[in-house]
Design a protein around this motif. Structure first.
Motif, PDB file in Angstrom:
ATOM      1  N   GLU A 273      32.360 -35.689 -42.126  1.00 17.31           N
ATOM      2  CA  GLU A 273      32.182 -36.619 -41.008  1.00 17.31           C
ATOM      3  C   GLU A 273      30.818 -37.285 -41.123  1.00 17.31           C
ATOM      4  N   THR A 274      30.773 -38.608 -40.956  1.00 19.78           N
ATOM      5  CA  THR A 274      29.522 -39.343 -41.061  1.00 19.78           C
ATOM      6  C   THR A 274      29.117 -40.034 -39.763  1.00 19.78           C
ATOM      7  N   ASN A 275      29.927 -39.904 -38.715  1.00 17.17           N
ATOM      8  CA  ASN A 275      29.603 -40.567 -37.460  1.00 17.17           C
ATOM      9  C   ASN A 275      28.431 -39.856 -36.783  1.00 17.17           C
ATOM     10  N   GLN A 276      27.382 -40.611 -36.491  1.00 20.47           N
ATOM     11  CA  GLN A 276      26.160 -40.041 -35.926  1.00 20.47           C
ATOM     12  C   GLN A 276      26.407 -39.376 -34.577  1.00 20.47           C
ATOM     13  N   THR A 277      27.142 -40.027 -33.697  1.00 21.80           N
ATOM     14  CA  THR A 277      27.375 -39.469 -32.363  1.00 21.80           C
ATOM     15  C   THR A 277      28.210 -38.202 -32.437  1.00 21.80           C
ATOM     16  N   ALA A 278      29.279 -38.231 -33.207  1.00 22.18           N
ATOM     17  CA  ALA A 278      30.145 -37.058 -33.336  1.00 22.18           C
ATOM     18  C   ALA A 278      29.379 -35.874 -33.918  1.00 22.18           C
ATOM     19  N   ASN A 279      28.630 -36.126 -34.982  1.00 23.00           N
ATOM     20  CA  ASN A 279      27.890 -35.039 -35.615  1.00 23.00           C
ATOM     21  C   ASN A 279      26.767 -34.523 -34.721  1.00 23.00           C
ATOM     22  N   ALA A 280      26.099 -35.413 -34.004  1.00 21.06           N
ATOM     23  CA  ALA A 280      25.033 -34.985 -33.095  1.00 21.06           C
ATOM     24  C   ALA A 280      25.603 -34.140 -31.962  1.00 21.06           C
ATOM     25  N   ALA A 281      26.739 -34.535 -31.428  1.00 20.28           N
ATOM     26  CA  ALA A 281      27.356 -33.783 -30.334  1.00 20.28           C
ATOM     27  C   ALA A 281      27.726 -32.370 -30.785  1.00 20.28           C
ATOM     28  N   ASN A 282      28.397 -32.264 -31.916  1.00 21.05           N
ATOM     29  CA  ASN A 282      28.781 -30.942 -32.416  1.00 21.05           C
ATOM     30  C   ASN A 282      27.570 -30.111 -32.825  1.00 21.05           C
TER      31      ASN A 282
END
Length: 164
Positions: free
Chosen positions: A31-40
């Protein structure tokens, strides 16, 4: 899908952070999406690390830090570069370990329960500042140099997951 085990908080810090690195890699893999990775990533830290009351991100946006995904009580939305612990970490690009936030001259109190803080700057391989990773604790002297080293290593995993 992430199906790893959460590292045991009672491990010695080097072993804890080694396991946390493995879990972070597994969680962010593919996964490279900043928001998704930051949330997890914020959720992983908040639910894994003992004695935290806030774990999350501030991302650089138009010359200031703006709150991103986090776990904990509502937070300050905008922080000027150079202001507070987060702004200082962003300005200096050096991790700030603050044993007692009340002794930090320009501390910004978002949660009155916070007693200590560590903030890791997020810098791409090209030297671009993305923002900071911020962790607060309701305990004095919660963070030390082992935490700094471990969190810098896991923060690098987060940056690598989104650094295109």
């Amino acid at each position: 899908m992430f199906e790893g085990t959460i590292p045991a908080a009672n491990l010695p810090k080097p072993a804890f952070y080694a396991e946390l690195e493995q879990q972070a890699r597994a969680l962010l893999a593919g996964e490279t999406n900043q928001t998704a990775n930051a949330a997890n990533f914020a959720a992983l830290l908040y639910h894994t690390m003992p004695q935290l009351n806030w774990a999350g991100f501030y991302f650089l946006d138009d010359g200031e830090l703006v709150v991103g995904p986090f776990q904990g009580k509502p937070a300050c939305v905008r922080i000027a570069i150079g202001r507070g612990v987060c702004g200082t970490a962003a300005a200096t690009r050096q991790t700030q370990v603050v044993p007692d936030v009340h002794a930090f001259a320009d501390h910004i109190a978002c949660d009155a329960a916070s007693q200590s803080e560590i903030v890791v700057p997020l810098v791409t391989r090209n030297g671009e500042l993305l923002g900071v990773l911020d962790l607060d604790s309701p305990m004095l002297e919660r963070f030390d140099d082992e935490d700094r080293q471990g969190l810098e290593a896991v923060a690098k995993i987060f940056v690598e997951s989104i650094d295109r």
